[in-house]
Structure formats: structure tokens, C-alpha cells
Motif scaffolding. Sequence first.
Motif, PDB file in Angstrom:
ATOM      1  N   ALA A  90       0.811  -1.224   0.000  1.00 19.33           N
ATOM      2  CA  ALA A  90       0.000   0.000   0.000  1.00 19.33           C
ATOM      3  C   ALA A  90       0.845   1.275   0.000  1.00 19.33           C
ATOM      4  O   ALA A  90       0.317   2.356  -0.243  1.00 19.33           O
ATOM      5  N   GLU A  91       2.135   1.154   0.244  1.00 16.12           N
ATOM      6  CA  GLU A  91       2.991   2.348   0.124  1.00 16.12           C
ATOM      7  C   GLU A  91       3.074   2.818  -1.329  1.00 16.12           C
ATOM      8  O   GLU A  91       3.268   4.001  -1.586  1.00 16.12           O
ATOM      9  N   THR A  92       2.933   1.892  -2.271  1.00 20.48           N
ATOM     10  CA  THR A  92       3.150   2.235  -3.686  1.00 20.48           C
ATOM     11  C   THR A  92       1.980   1.865  -4.599  1.00 20.48           C
ATOM     12  O   THR A  92       2.064   2.080  -5.803  1.00 20.48           O
ATOM     13  N   HIS A  93       0.896   1.292  -4.036  1.00 16.11           N
ATOM     14  CA  HIS A  93      -0.252   0.882  -4.845  1.00 16.11           C
ATOM     15  C   HIS A  93      -1.547   1.328  -4.175  1.00 16.11           C
ATOM     16  O   HIS A  93      -1.684   1.200  -2.958  1.00 16.11           O
ATOM     17  N   TYR A  96      -8.407  -0.777  -2.211  1.00 19.47           N
ATOM     18  CA  TYR A  96      -9.640  -0.345  -1.558  1.00 19.47           C
ATOM     19  C   TYR A  96      -9.462  -0.318  -0.037  1.00 19.47           C
ATOM     20  O   TYR A  96      -9.837   0.636   0.625  1.00 19.47           O
ATOM     21  N   ALA A  97      -8.881  -1.376   0.498  1.00 20.29           N
ATOM     22  CA  ALA A  97      -8.696  -1.460   1.952  1.00 20.29           C
ATOM     23  C   ALA A  97      -7.585  -2.440   2.272  1.00 20.29           C
ATOM     24  O   ALA A  97      -7.275  -3.335   1.483  1.00 20.29           O
ATOM     25  N   ILE A  98      -6.997  -2.246   3.439  1.00 26.44           N
ATOM     26  CA  ILE A  98      -6.134  -3.273   4.009  1.00 26.44           C
ATOM     27  C   ILE A  98      -6.716  -3.632   5.372  1.00 26.44           C
ATOM     28  O   ILE A  98      -7.126  -2.764   6.136  1.00 26.44           O
ATOM     29  N   ILE A  99      -6.798  -4.931   5.606  1.00 24.47           N
ATOM     30  CA  ILE A  99      -7.196  -5.445   6.918  1.00 24.47           C
ATOM     31  C   ILE A  99      -5.975  -6.181   7.460  1.00 24.47           C
ATOM     32  O   ILE A  99      -5.526  -7.168   6.879  1.00 24.47           O
ATOM     33  N   LEU A 100      -5.439  -5.657   8.527  1.00 25.63           N
ATOM     34  CA  LEU A 100      -4.195  -6.155   9.098  1.00 25.63           C
ATOM     35  C   LEU A 100      -4.498  -7.007  10.325  1.00 25.63           C
ATOM     36  O   LEU A 100      -5.188  -6.551  11.240  1.00 25.63           O
ATOM     37  N   VAL A 101      -4.007  -8.225  10.331  1.00 24.92           N
ATOM     38  CA  VAL A 101      -4.196  -9.137  11.454  1.00 24.92           C
ATOM     39  C   VAL A 101      -2.814  -9.456  12.015  1.00 24.92           C
ATOM     40  O   VAL A 101      -1.950  -9.945  11.295  1.00 24.92           O
ATOM     41  N   SER A 102      -2.592  -9.125  13.283  1.00 25.60           N
ATOM     42  CA  SER A 102      -1.285  -9.335  13.920  1.00 25.60           C
ATOM     43  C   SER A 102      -0.186  -8.579  13.171  1.00 25.60           C
ATOM     44  O   SER A 102       0.817  -9.149  12.744  1.00 25.60           O
ATOM     45  N   ALA A 103      -0.380  -7.277  13.019  1.00 20.84           N
ATOM     46  CA  ALA A 103       0.598  -6.427  12.329  1.00 20.84           C
ATOM     47  C   ALA A 103       1.697  -5.981  13.289  1.00 20.84           C
ATOM     48  O   ALA A 103       1.465  -5.833  14.491  1.00 20.84           O
ATOM     49  N   SER A 116      13.491 -10.980   5.306  1.00 20.31           N
ATOM     50  CA  SER A 116      12.313 -10.739   4.467  1.00 20.31           C
ATOM     51  C   SER A 116      12.391  -9.399   3.732  1.00 20.31           C
ATOM     52  O   SER A 116      11.809  -9.247   2.662  1.00 20.31           O
ATOM     53  N   GLY A 117      13.072  -8.427   4.310  1.00 27.04           N
ATOM     54  CA  GLY A 117      13.238  -7.131   3.655  1.00 27.04           C
ATOM     55  C   GLY A 117      12.203  -6.083   4.012  1.00 27.04           C
ATOM     56  O   GLY A 117      12.340  -4.920   3.633  1.00 27.04           O
ATOM     57  N   TYR A 118      11.168  -6.440   4.738  1.00 30.18           N
ATOM     58  CA  TYR A 118      10.117  -5.474   5.071  1.00 30.18           C
ATOM     59  C   TYR A 118      10.571  -4.418   6.081  1.00 30.18           C
ATOM     60  O   TYR A 118       9.990  -3.343   6.153  1.00 30.18           O
ATOM     61  N   PHE A 119      11.597  -4.737   6.857  1.00 32.34           N
ATOM     62  CA  PHE A 119      11.916  -3.905   8.006  1.00 32.34           C
ATOM     63  C   PHE A 119      13.264  -3.194   7.895  1.00 32.34           C
ATOM     64  O   PHE A 119      13.800  -2.724   8.881  1.00 32.34           O
ATOM     65  N   GLN A 124       6.366   4.176   5.410  1.00 31.14           N
ATOM     66  CA  GLN A 124       5.815   5.379   4.769  1.00 31.14           C
ATOM     67  C   GLN A 124       4.325   5.474   5.120  1.00 31.14           C
ATOM     68  O   GLN A 124       3.448   5.254   4.281  1.00 31.14           O
ATOM     69  N   TRP A 125       4.048   5.821   6.373  1.00 30.49           N
ATOM     70  CA  TRP A 125       2.692   5.799   6.913  1.00 30.49           C
ATOM     71  C   TRP A 125       1.733   6.669   6.109  1.00 30.49           C
ATOM     72  O   TRP A 125       0.603   6.251   5.833  1.00 30.49           O
ATOM     73  N   GLU A 126       2.166   7.869   5.750  1.00 25.25           N
ATOM     74  CA  GLU A 126       1.272   8.784   5.033  1.00 25.25           C
ATOM     75  C   GLU A 126       0.916   8.251   3.648  1.00 25.25           C
ATOM     76  O   GLU A 126      -0.210   8.404   3.183  1.00 25.25           O
ATOM     77  N   LYS A 127       1.866   7.608   2.984  1.00 22.97           N
ATOM     78  CA  LYS A 127       1.575   7.021   1.674  1.00 22.97           C
ATOM     79  C   LYS A 127       0.588   5.870   1.803  1.00 22.97           C
ATOM     80  O   LYS A 127      -0.314   5.715   0.977  1.00 22.97           O
ATOM     81  N   ILE A 128       0.755   5.046   2.832  1.00 22.04           N
ATOM     82  CA  ILE A 128      -0.183   3.945   3.054  1.00 22.04           C
ATOM     83  C   ILE A 128      -1.588   4.520   3.239  1.00 22.04           C
ATOM     84  O   ILE A 128      -2.545   4.067   2.600  1.00 22.04           O
ATOM     85  N   LYS A 129      -1.712   5.519   4.095  1.00 23.53           N
ATOM     86  CA  LYS A 129      -3.030   6.111   4.354  1.00 23.53           C
ATOM     87  C   LYS A 129      -3.638   6.722   3.099  1.00 23.53           C
ATOM     88  O   LYS A 129      -4.835   6.570   2.858  1.00 23.53           O
ATOM     89  N   SER A 130      -2.829   7.376   2.292  1.00 20.63           N
ATOM     90  CA  SER A 130      -3.383   8.019   1.092  1.00 20.63           C
ATOM     91  C   SER A 130      -3.734   7.011   0.001  1.00 20.63           C
ATOM     92  O   SER A 130      -4.558   7.313  -0.871  1.00 20.63           O
ATOM     93  N   ASN A 131      -3.165   5.825   0.042  1.00 20.74           N
ATOM     94  CA  ASN A 131      -3.445   4.804  -0.975  1.00 20.74           C
ATOM     95  C   ASN A 131      -4.547   3.825  -0.582  1.00 20.74           C
ATOM     96  O   ASN A 131      -4.901   2.956  -1.381  1.00 20.74           O
TER      97      ASN A 131
END
Length: 191
Positions: A90-93, A96-103, A116-119, A124-131
Amino acid sequence: MSVDKIFPATKAVIVPGNGGGSVEYCNWYGWTRKALNKIPNFQCYLRDMPDPMTARESIWLPFMESELQCDERTVIIGHSSGAAAAMRYAETHKVYAIILVSAYTSDLGDDNERESGYFNRSWQWEKIKSNCKHIIQFGSTDDPFLPWSEQQEVVDKLGAVLHKYQDRGHFQNTQFHELVSAVQDLLQESQ
């Protein structure tokens, strides 16, 4: 006319946590897929992910785009490593929604999580929210793998609608009625 009316959600994609075998028979994934597929004009997809043990971002995010075709009509349901993948996606795409379980937000001091490379960079919290039109999070204070502080950080940074429990651990149950209800509520909003 609102954007929600132009692009209603038409599908969900379940992105599992790492380490499982066949995802159809793991945790609540298969049960949830079947329950969501009973909703008229809606489809839920669940596939075994490539690189299931390490869940590398460099492999999972392209798979989510090309094979699972996550787009602005998709509700991405991510569990554990899948929640990290959903947030990075969601930072770059637009979705409609993300449902996060045990984030969670860090590699937890674990070599596999680090690989894994995620961390390896800031979120980019603001990009996630805007997407994302909607962000929902399920978390439990008794999760044996994740500190509550990291789950709470996701809520705080994303302004997620929180479903907080004290007795669900890492959400490894075989059914997940509250998640199905959350998706149904999202779909009612989009009509």
C-alpha cells in the motif's frame, strides 16, 4: 459522486503469514475464503505464496501485483508477515482497503524476519493512508510473537479501526467471524 461509488470493492485477497504449508488448510484462511465467496458479486482469493518460509518482499509484492492483481477494488487481508506485505504494498499501490491481522513494525530481532526485507527502512505511513480508503486492524494483547507496543504503533500511525482482543494470541484459530463481518461492513459502505 464519490470515489467509493466509482470503485467499489469487488474482491479480497488473503495474504498469509510465513511458515505455513498449504494455506487452504492453515489457520482461518480457507474458512474465511469460503465465507467471503458466499457474498454476491464478490470474490475472495487465497493462493500459496512463493517463498513461503522467508516471505521476501522482493518476491511477495510482485506476486501480489501480477498474480493476485491487487488493485483499487481489492481488500487485502494480511496476517502477520502478510500484514507487513500489505502495508508495504500500500505504500506504492492504491487498494480499496487493508485489513491487518497481527501487524508489527520491526524484525523483532529475528534473522528470518530481517531477511524478508520489510523492516530495512522506515515505514511510509502517510503514503499507506493516502493509498487506502479503509484500514482495519485486528490485534491481541496476548500475542506470543508480537509485543502490543508494535501492534499499537500500527494503529497510531495509520489511524486504523482497531479490533482489540486479550485472548486471541496470534489469530491462529480455524474460523474468524469478526473478520468476515468487517469485510461485509466495508462492502455495505461501498454500495
